[in-house]
Design an enzyme around this catalytic site. Structure first.
Site, PDB file in Angstrom:
ATOM      1  N   SER A   1      30.488  45.956  76.548  1.00 32.69           N
ATOM      2  CA  SER A   1      29.428  46.075  77.552  1.00 32.69           C
ATOM      3  C   SER A   1      28.283  45.089  77.409  1.00 32.69           C
ATOM      4  O   SER A   1      27.433  44.985  78.294  1.00 32.69           O
ATOM      5  CB  SER A   1      28.868  47.499  77.560  1.00 32.69           C
ATOM      6  OG  SER A   1      29.836  48.398  78.017  1.00 32.69           O
TER       7      SER A   1
ATOM      8  N   SER B   1      28.752  47.322  80.801  1.00 37.11           N
ATOM      9  CA  SER B   1      27.774  48.098  81.559  1.00 37.11           C
ATOM     10  C   SER B   1      26.358  47.505  81.515  1.00 37.11           C
ATOM     11  O   SER B   1      25.470  47.941  82.248  1.00 37.11           O
ATOM     12  CB  SER B   1      27.729  49.540  81.019  1.00 37.11           C
ATOM     13  OG  SER B   1      27.395  49.561  79.640  1.00 37.11           O
TER      14      SER B   1
ATOM     15  N   LYS C   1      17.937  47.663  78.309  1.00 35.46           N
ATOM     16  CA  LYS C   1      18.915  48.434  79.079  1.00 35.46           C
ATOM     17  C   LYS C   1      18.449  49.886  79.169  1.00 35.46           C
ATOM     18  O   LYS C   1      17.964  50.453  78.182  1.00 35.46           O
ATOM     19  CB  LYS C   1      20.276  48.341  78.383  1.00 35.46           C
ATOM     20  CG  LYS C   1      21.420  49.048  79.096  1.00 35.46           C
ATOM     21  CD  LYS C   1      22.719  48.837  78.326  1.00 35.46           C
ATOM     22  CE  LYS C   1      23.909  49.521  78.977  1.00 35.46           C
ATOM     23  NZ  LYS C   1      25.168  49.266  78.224  1.00 35.46           N
TER      24      LYS C   1
END
Length: 466
Positions: free
Chosen positions: A173, A149, A74
């Site tokens: 997330s 996210s 990420k």
């Protein structure tokens, strides 16, 4: 046990495939993918590392289990020399000067990073639409959001672009996008994995979390990243979880669920019916199921966002274009700060900074922020009480199915409420795993603090039960 890591390891060892070919195939998939999962490819680094693995294998040397295994990161983790943008305009040209501890541990085993993955800017969102790289599209239905996210990380795993990915979970997330894309995603006990080198959103709940297609791969990656780190004083030394230990769930006698999560108008009728069906199958296996009382969803969401916004307002105050970031000059220093932050932060990030500064301001902090801290303590106490009665808490990941791309941006409150079933476990700092069974967006398995092993045990049990 089912495991892509074990399977690929055997293919490499037996020379069924070269590491260079494996990595190149995955890079090609990432380059051509239309789901907007890629912020930047680490192709030169990945191919250099792959060539070294091939040399070792050709020379008859042993390779480790993770050596040569391609993974994704990420884009909120530092990896030295790579762009680390947090999917934001402010940091779109920022290069990491060092590597995050969790990522370095994976690199030390020989795992090969392929990609920095698209996500909500600074982790601010539940749909991976709040990004300068374009909304991440769901792996199953491209009309729908991927969840956030860590949306890019989840989609890359679901589409087999990466073998596993490293997401970040503050209020759900990792777990929510894992559910939206029907894979596994773990938020470990807070402090089990170092946060050093992870861009801070809300420091009291931020967790490094693995995303994969199997429980065994989650276990392998979790073990590598876990442990005490002198650079993160919230970390602790944890015991490795063995494959054998998670095969037997006989010690799990009682499962609980929060009845107010299920007996509410906010939950989709099918999610409710599917969850209760899963509960019925668990009961049929001889496990006692208990209804538990918990805080209302609105209280959980309000508490989480009060504290998370306060912490992110503080954490992002350093980003003003002075030391790093995309600086925009104004007529004076104050004007420069103002323009730099106004132009470079997304609407959602600005919303959270403004909200955080509001609850921390004089006249509001006692009434709102301190009340939030008090509620967090009450939530933790509630969990301690619950885990004296049950071994595991089971819950839906989300009250509803994934929304269409664009809908969440029109209604930020609806986006916040989609986190209603994940944020409580974040506030309690508990280990929680999303499994791709039970409801359209999966189920969450939660255990008491430091009991990550029990979560994986029950996940194995569920795999064969529902």
């Amino acid at each position: 046990m089912e495991s892509q890591i074990h399977k690929i390891h055997q293919q490499l060892v037996s020379k069924e495939i070269s590491c260079t070919k494996l990595v190149q195939e995955r890079l090609d998939l990432l380059k051509s993918n239309t789901h907007n999962t890629v912020n930047s490819l680490l192709d030169t680094l990945a191919l250099d590392l792959a060539a070294k693995v091939d040399v070792k294998i050709a020379g008859g040397q042993e390779i480790g289990l993770l050596e040569g295994i391609p993974f994704g990161i990420k884009d909120v983790y530092m990896v030295q020399g790579t762009l680390t943008t947090a999917s934001s305009d402010l940091l779109k040209k920022y290069k990491s000067p060092y590597t995050a501890t969790a990522i370095q541990k994976l690199l030390d085993t020989g795992a090969i990073p392929l990609v920095k993955e698209n996500c909500d800017s600074f982790g601010h969102g539940s749909s991976s639409e709040n990004t300068i790289f374009g909304a991440v599209k769901n792996a199953i239905n491209t009309d729908l959001v991927s969840g956030g996210s860590s949306g890019g990380s989840a989609v890359n795993v679901a589409k087999d672009f990466t073998v596993f990915s490293i997401g970040g979970d503050t209020g759900g997330s990792v777990r929510q996008p894992a559910g939206y894309n029907k894979i596994y995603g773990l938020k470990p006990t807070y402090g089990r994995i170092s946060r050093f080198g992870l861009m801070a959103y809300a420091s009291s709940t931020d967790c490094v979390g693995p995303i994969a297609k199997s429980i065994e791969d989650i276990r392998i990656v979790l073990n590598v990243m876990s442990g005490k780190d002198i650079k993160d004083q919230t970390t602790y030394q944890s015991k490795a979880i063995s494959e054998q230990n998670i095969l037997n769930a006989d010690e799990i006698k009682t499962v609980g669920y929060f009845k107010n999560f299920i007996e509410t108008d906010a939950i989709d009728a099918k999610v409710k019916a599917d969850f209760l069906s899963a509960i019925g199958k668990i009961k049929a296996k001889g496990i006692e199921v208990k209804e538990l009382d918990f805080f209302e969803s609105d209280t959980l969401v309000s508490t989480y966002y009060t504290l998370a916004m306060a912490e992110t307002a503080s954490n992002l105050s350093r980003l003003d274009g002075t030391n790093y970031g995309n600086r925009i000059e104004g007529v004076n220093l104050k004007d420069t700060y103002s323009i730099t932050r106004s132009e470079n932060f997304s609407e959602e990030t600005k919303r959270r900074i403004v909200g955080g500064n509001q609850v921390l301001s004089q006249g509001f902090s006692d009434e709102i922020y301190l009340k939030g801290l008090n509620l967090r303590d009450q939530i933790s106490e509630n969990f301690e009480k619950d885990f004296k009665e049950v071994d595991i808490i089971l819950s839906p990941v989300t009250p509803n199915s994934p929304p269409k791309i664009g809908d969440s941006l029109k209604d930020p409150l609806a986006m916040y409420l989609s986190d209603a079933y994940t944020v409580g476990f974040s506030l309690g700092q508990l280990p929680t795993l999303t499994v791709p069974q039970g409801t359209e967006t999966g189920l969450q398995i939660t255990a008491a603090k430091n009991n990550d092993e029990l979560v994986l045990k029950f996940a194995n049990f569920l795999k064969d039960t529902i």
